[in-house]
Design an enzyme around this catalytic site. Structure first.
Site, PDB file in Angstrom:
ATOM      1  N   ASN A 164      13.622 -11.748  34.126  1.00  0.00           N
ATOM      2  CA  ASN A 164      13.267 -11.709  32.700  1.00  0.00           C
ATOM      3  C   ASN A 164      11.911 -11.041  32.554  1.00  0.00           C
ATOM      4  O   ASN A 164      11.095 -11.082  33.472  1.00  0.00           O
ATOM      5  CB  ASN A 164      13.196 -13.145  32.160  1.00  0.00           C
ATOM      6  CG  ASN A 164      12.818 -13.192  30.688  1.00  0.00           C
ATOM      7  OD1 ASN A 164      13.306 -12.395  29.880  1.00  0.00           O
ATOM      8  ND2 ASN A 164      11.945 -14.110  30.325  1.00  0.00           N
TER       9      ASN A 164
ATOM     10  N   HIS B  87       8.544 -11.319  30.214  1.00  0.00           N
ATOM     11  CA  HIS B  87       7.919 -12.261  29.288  1.00  0.00           C
ATOM     12  C   HIS B  87       6.557 -11.702  28.882  1.00  0.00           C
ATOM     13  O   HIS B  87       5.787 -11.265  29.735  1.00  0.00           O
ATOM     14  CB  HIS B  87       7.761 -13.618  29.970  1.00  0.00           C
ATOM     15  CG  HIS B  87       7.154 -14.649  29.081  1.00  0.00           C
ATOM     16  ND1 HIS B  87       7.862 -15.248  28.060  1.00  0.00           N
ATOM     17  CD2 HIS B  87       5.898 -15.156  29.013  1.00  0.00           C
ATOM     18  CE1 HIS B  87       7.058 -16.090  27.426  1.00  0.00           C
ATOM     19  NE2 HIS B  87       5.865 -16.052  27.978  1.00  0.00           N
TER      20      HIS B  87
ATOM     21  N   SER C  48       4.789 -10.225  32.181  1.00  0.00           N
ATOM     22  CA  SER C  48       5.218 -10.627  33.520  1.00  0.00           C
ATOM     23  C   SER C  48       6.722 -10.437  33.651  1.00  0.00           C
ATOM     24  O   SER C  48       7.469 -10.740  32.719  1.00  0.00           O
ATOM     25  CB  SER C  48       4.924 -12.117  33.762  1.00  0.00           C
ATOM     26  OG  SER C  48       3.577 -12.434  33.493  1.00  0.00           O
TER      27      SER C  48
ATOM     28  N   ASP D  12      10.566 -19.884  31.794  1.00  0.00           N
ATOM     29  CA  ASP D  12       9.470 -18.964  32.150  1.00  0.00           C
ATOM     30  C   ASP D  12       8.661 -19.442  33.353  1.00  0.00           C
ATOM     31  O   ASP D  12       7.441 -19.219  33.426  1.00  0.00           O
ATOM     32  CB  ASP D  12       8.534 -18.758  30.939  1.00  0.00           C
ATOM     33  CG  ASP D  12       9.259 -18.157  29.747  1.00  0.00           C
ATOM     34  OD1 ASP D  12      10.232 -17.419  29.963  1.00  0.00           O
ATOM     35  OD2 ASP D  12       8.859 -18.439  28.607  1.00  0.00           O
TER      36      ASP D  12
HETATM   37  C1  GRF Z   1       9.583  -8.200  24.299  1.00  0.00           C
HETATM   38  O1  GRF Z   1       8.250  -8.338  23.908  1.00  0.00           O
HETATM   39  C2  GRF Z   1       9.888  -9.164  25.394  1.00  0.00           C
HETATM   40  O2  GRF Z   1       8.844  -9.336  26.297  1.00  0.00           O
HETATM   41  C3  GRF Z   1      10.106 -10.412  24.600  1.00  0.00           C
HETATM   42  O3  GRF Z   1      10.815 -10.008  23.460  1.00  0.00           O
HETATM   43  C4  GRF Z   1      10.518  -8.653  23.195  1.00  0.00           C
HETATM   44  C5  GRF Z   1      11.811  -7.919  23.218  1.00  0.00           C
HETATM   45  O4  GRF Z   1      11.693  -6.603  22.812  1.00  0.00           O
HETATM   46  N1  GRF Z   1      10.742 -11.424  25.378  1.00  0.00           N
HETATM   47  P1  GRF Z   1      12.895  -5.583  23.033  1.00  0.00           P
HETATM   48  O5  GRF Z   1      14.147  -6.214  22.450  1.00  0.00           O
HETATM   49  O6  GRF Z   1      13.013  -5.320  24.493  1.00  0.00           O
HETATM   50  O7  GRF Z   1      12.493  -4.379  22.242  1.00  0.00           O
END
Ligand code: GRF
Length: 188
Positions: free
Chosen positions: A107, A109, A136, A145
């Site tokens: 993932n 984050h 991260s 997370d």
């Molecule tokens: C990103 O900031 C990711 O880190 C978070 O949600 C957002 C998703 O953006 N978990 P996208 O859908 O990849 O444009």
């Protein structure tokens, strides 16, 4: 042999797009074999379809989480997926699903884990007076997370930063970090 990645999205999918773009390089050790979403109208699905990538979309509404996850699991397996990459996927995976894909779900984050698990990471970093924020990539475990951190990128927090302005600068780094870290991960 390239490793096959299945990307799960819920929204715009800009991180998924960065993974797809990086995979166009013949030297990239992974290919995106499936883009799946819990939101049949997720904007990112259009990009995936236009890029010739198989997509799968299903809402858990009405069928319940176990049936929904069973369908996602099946779609990933049919696509021959080795590694699942969450990219703005806004649902918690069940312990059962995580166990089935143990060590093979990653993932991205938007914080410097272990700081700021969960939501509103940028607002919390600004509120705390932190000098820097970031993102991260980590392995997904049953605990939110909390799995092994595979890579991080740092971004200074500037005077006058809002959660939105900070999020925009962190997102640029997410798009660099995720393809690089995923490429390393699939080779280890
Ligand atoms: C990103 O900031 C990711 O880190 C978070 O949600 C957002 C998703 O953006 N978990 P996208 O859908 O990849 O444009």
């Amino acid at each position: 042999m390239k490793r096959k990645v299945g990307v799960l999205i819920s929204g715009r999918g800009s991180n998924m797009m960065s993974l797809v773009e990086a995979a166009r390089d013949p030297a990239c050790p992974y290919e995106v074999a499936l883009v799946a979403s819990d939101k049949p109208d997720a904007p990112g699905l259009t990009f995936a379809r236009d890029s010739g990538i198989p997509t799968f979309a299903l809402s858990p509404k009405g069928i319940g989480k176990p049936a929904y996850e069973a369908e996602i699991d099946q779609a990933l397996r049919v696509a021959g997926v080795d590694v699942v990459a969450l990219a703005g996927y806004m649902r918690l995976l069940s312990d059962d699903f995580v166990a089935k894909w143990r060590g093979r779900i990653v993932n991205i984050h938007p914080s410097l884990l272990p700081k700021y698990k969960g939501l509103d990471t940028h607002a919390r970093a600004i509120e705390a007076g932190d000098a820097e924020a970031g993102c991260s990539v980590h392995i997904v475990t049953e605990e939110l997370d909390a799995g092994e951190v595979l890579g991080q990128a740092r971004v200074p927090i500037l005077p006058g930063d809002t959660p939105e302005s900070l999020a925009a600068r962190v997102l640029v780094e997410e798009h660099r970090l995720y393809p690089r870290t995923l490429a390393e991960f699939v080779q280890r």
